[in-house]
Scaffold this motif. Structure first.
Motif, PDB file in Angstrom:
ATOM      1  N   LEU A 267       0.941  -1.273   0.188  1.00  0.00           N
ATOM      2  CA  LEU A 267      -0.396  -0.204  -0.373  1.00  0.00           C
ATOM      3  C   LEU A 267       1.310   1.607  -0.330  1.00  0.00           C
ATOM      4  CD1 LEU A 267      -2.895  -1.411   2.663  1.00  0.00           C
ATOM      5  CD2 LEU A 267      -3.180  -1.275   0.344  1.00  0.00           C
ATOM      6  N   VAL A 268       1.788   1.470  -0.508  1.00  0.00           N
ATOM      7  CA  VAL A 268       3.131   2.628  -0.016  1.00  0.00           C
ATOM      8  C   VAL A 268       4.400   2.606  -0.737  1.00  0.00           C
ATOM      9  CG1 VAL A 268       4.683   3.849   1.209  1.00  0.00           C
ATOM     10  CG2 VAL A 268       2.265   2.727   2.573  1.00  0.00           C
ATOM     11  N   ASN A 269       5.010   1.504  -0.534  1.00  0.00           N
ATOM     12  CA  ASN A 269       6.460   1.336  -1.487  1.00  0.00           C
ATOM     13  C   ASN A 269       7.330   0.221  -1.176  1.00  0.00           C
ATOM     14  OD1 ASN A 269       8.356   3.271  -0.769  1.00  0.00           O
ATOM     15  ND2 ASN A 269       7.567   4.631  -1.541  1.00  0.00           N
ATOM     16  N   THR A 270       7.530  -0.042  -1.731  1.00  0.00           N
ATOM     17  CA  THR A 270       8.659  -0.481  -1.559  1.00  0.00           C
ATOM     18  C   THR A 270       9.704  -0.394  -0.722  1.00  0.00           C
ATOM     19  OG1 THR A 270       8.175  -2.653  -3.186  1.00  0.00           O
ATOM     20  CG2 THR A 270      10.849  -3.177  -2.228  1.00  0.00           C
ATOM     21  N   LEU A 271      10.780   0.649  -0.870  1.00  0.00           N
ATOM     22  CA  LEU A 271      11.486   1.586  -0.222  1.00  0.00           C
ATOM     23  C   LEU A 271      11.983   1.941   0.977  1.00  0.00           C
ATOM     24  CD1 LEU A 271      14.679   3.539  -1.002  1.00  0.00           C
ATOM     25  CD2 LEU A 271      13.287   5.144  -1.446  1.00  0.00           C
ATOM     26  N   THR A 272      10.460   2.119   0.863  1.00  0.00           N
ATOM     27  CA  THR A 272      10.093   2.136   2.037  1.00  0.00           C
ATOM     28  C   THR A 272       9.655   1.017   3.085  1.00  0.00           C
ATOM     29  OG1 THR A 272       8.516   4.586   1.632  1.00  0.00           O
ATOM     30  CG2 THR A 272       8.375   3.501   4.149  1.00  0.00           C
ATOM     31  N   ALA A 273       9.293   0.626   2.587  1.00  0.00           N
ATOM     32  CA  ALA A 273       9.121  -0.889   3.561  1.00  0.00           C
ATOM     33  C   ALA A 273      10.855  -1.243   3.843  1.00  0.00           C
ATOM     34  CB  ALA A 273       8.678  -1.958   2.651  1.00  0.00           C
ATOM     35  N   VAL A 274      11.380  -1.711   2.448  1.00  0.00           N
ATOM     36  CA  VAL A 274      12.944  -2.225   2.934  1.00  0.00           C
ATOM     37  C   VAL A 274      13.452  -1.225   4.247  1.00  0.00           C
ATOM     38  CG1 VAL A 274      15.836  -2.693   2.367  1.00  0.00           C
ATOM     39  CG2 VAL A 274      13.442  -2.898   0.524  1.00  0.00           C
ATOM     40  N   LEU A 275      13.856   0.036   4.203  1.00  0.00           N
ATOM     41  CA  LEU A 275      14.236   0.759   4.671  1.00  0.00           C
ATOM     42  C   LEU A 275      13.667   0.097   6.620  1.00  0.00           C
ATOM     43  CD1 LEU A 275      14.218   4.343   2.982  1.00  0.00           C
ATOM     44  CD2 LEU A 275      16.463   2.572   3.401  1.00  0.00           C
TER      45      LEU A 275
END
Length: 298
Positions: free
Chosen positions: A116-124
Motif C-alpha cells: 500500500l506504500v512502496n518497496t523502498l519504505t518497506a526495505v528501509l
C-alpha cells in the motif's frame, strides 16, 4: 504465590499488557517525526494513502521492534527498578506470546508498506526494525558503551521513512532530519543512563556512566548538546526552513544548553538528569512541530 502478589483477575486487561509491549509513548514520538517527514516532503497536502498506510506501517514496525526488545531484555528488566513491572518480568505475558505478537505486527507492517506504500519504505523500515531490535538490543547494548551512538541510527530513521513513503526517494533534506535525531539521541539517553546508572551496573550493561563514570558522561552530554545546536541550525542555513523555525529553535536550544551546562558543572542536583531527559523529549517534539509550521506558514 504470596499475599502481596496480585491475582490474575486483579491485573490489567490482557490487551493493555500487549499495548505496553509496544512502548506507546516512544512509538508515538517515532510516528510523529515520521509524519512530519511526510509533510516536509511535499509543498501541499500529503496524499491520503501514504499518510494513512505509511503511518500505520511505520507505527507497526516500531511497535514490533519495541516488543522484541521486551523479549530480549526480559531477564535484565526483572532486575532493574525502571523496568521490573513490565509484562514479561511480572509474568503477565509469556515470552512466547510476546514474540508471536511482535512477529505478527512486524509481518503486518511489511505487508502494509509493500502493498500500500512502496518497496523502498518497506526495505528501509525493515532495516530500521532489525537495527534496533536485533543489532542494538541483542548485540550493541551489551558490547560497547557507544551502543546508543551506533545504534541511534536505527532510531533516527523515521523522518526518512515518512519522506520516502510519500516520494519514493531518499532526499538530502530527509537525511538532515535523520542527522538531527541521530545527534539528539546521545544527550537524550545518557541523561537517563546517569539517573539509572546503578540499575545498568547491576545487570552488567556497559552504558557510558557505568564504564567511564558519571562525570565523563555529563561532559559528553554537554558536548553532544553543543553539536546538536549546530546541527539543528542546518535546516535554516541550507534554506530548508525559514525564520519561523529559527525563532522557535533559538529558545529550544538555549534551554537544552542550560540543562546540559547545569548537568556538566557540579554540584548536580539529584533530579537534574531525569529533568534533562524529560526536556529532551519535549525539545524534539517542539522542534519537529516548528519544522512543520515553518513549512506551511512561511
Amino acid at each position: 504465590m504470596n499475599a502481596a502478589t496480585p491475582m490474575p483477575s486483579a491485573r490489567r486487561a490482557v490487551w493493555r499488557e500487549y499495548w505496553e509491549l509496544t512502548k506507546p509513548k516512544v512509538v508515538l514520538l517515532i510516528a510523529f517525526t515520521a509524519v512530519v517527514g511526510m509533510f516536509l516532503a511535499v509543498p501541499g497536502m500529503v496524499p491520503w494513502q501514504p499518510l494513512v498506510f505509511g503511518t500505520a506501517g511505520i507505527w507497526l514496525a516500531a511497535a514490533s521492534a519495541a516488543a522484541i526488545n521486551h523479549v530480549i531484555d526480559a531477564t535484565i528488566d526483572a532486575d532493574m527498578g525502571r523496568t521490573m513491572n513490565r509484562p514479561l518480568p511480572t509474568g503477565s505475558l509469556t515470552a512466547r506470546a510476546a514474540l508471536l505478537f511482535a512477529i505478527g505486527i512486524g509481518v503486518l507492517s511489511m505487508l502494509v508498506l509493500v502493498l500500500l506504500v512502496n518497496t523502498l519504505t518497506a526495505v528501509l523500515t525493515f532495516l530500521s526494525l532489525i537495527g534496533y531490535a536485533i543489532v542494538y538490543t541483542l548485540w550493541l547494548k551489551r558490547a560497547t558503551p557507544q551502543n546508543i551512538v551506533i545504534g541511534g541510527l536505527a532510531g533516527a530513521a523515521p523522518p526518512l521513512l515518512g519522506w520516502t513513503a510519500v516520494t519514493g526517494e531518499v532526499h538530502p533534506n530527509a537525511l538532515l532530519l535523520v542527522l538531527i535525531i541521530f545527534v539528539w539521541t546521545p544527550p537524550h539517553f545518557w541523561a537517563l543512563a546517569i539517573a539509572r546508572r546503578d540499575d545498568y551496573a547491576k545487570v552488567n550493561i556497559p552504558m557510558l556512566p557505568v564504564t567511564h563514570g558519571v562525570a565523563f558522561t555529563r561532559l559528553h552530554v554537554w558536548l553532544y548538546t553543543i553539536l546538536l545546536v549546530i546541527v539543528t541550525l542546518l535546516p535554516y542555513l541550507t534554506g530548508m526552513c525559514g525564520l519561523l523555525y529559527l525563532a522557535a529553535l533559538v529558545p529550544l536550544n538555549a534551554v537544552f544548553l542550560r540543562y546540559a551546562w547545569r548537568l556538566w558543572r557540579p554540584p548536580v542536583q539529584p533530579d537534574l538528569p531525569m529533568a534533562t531527559f524529560r526536556y529532551s523529549i519535549t525539545y524534539l517534539m517542539l522542534l519537529f512541530a516548528a519544522l512543520l509550521l515553518d513549512h506551511y506558514l512561511r
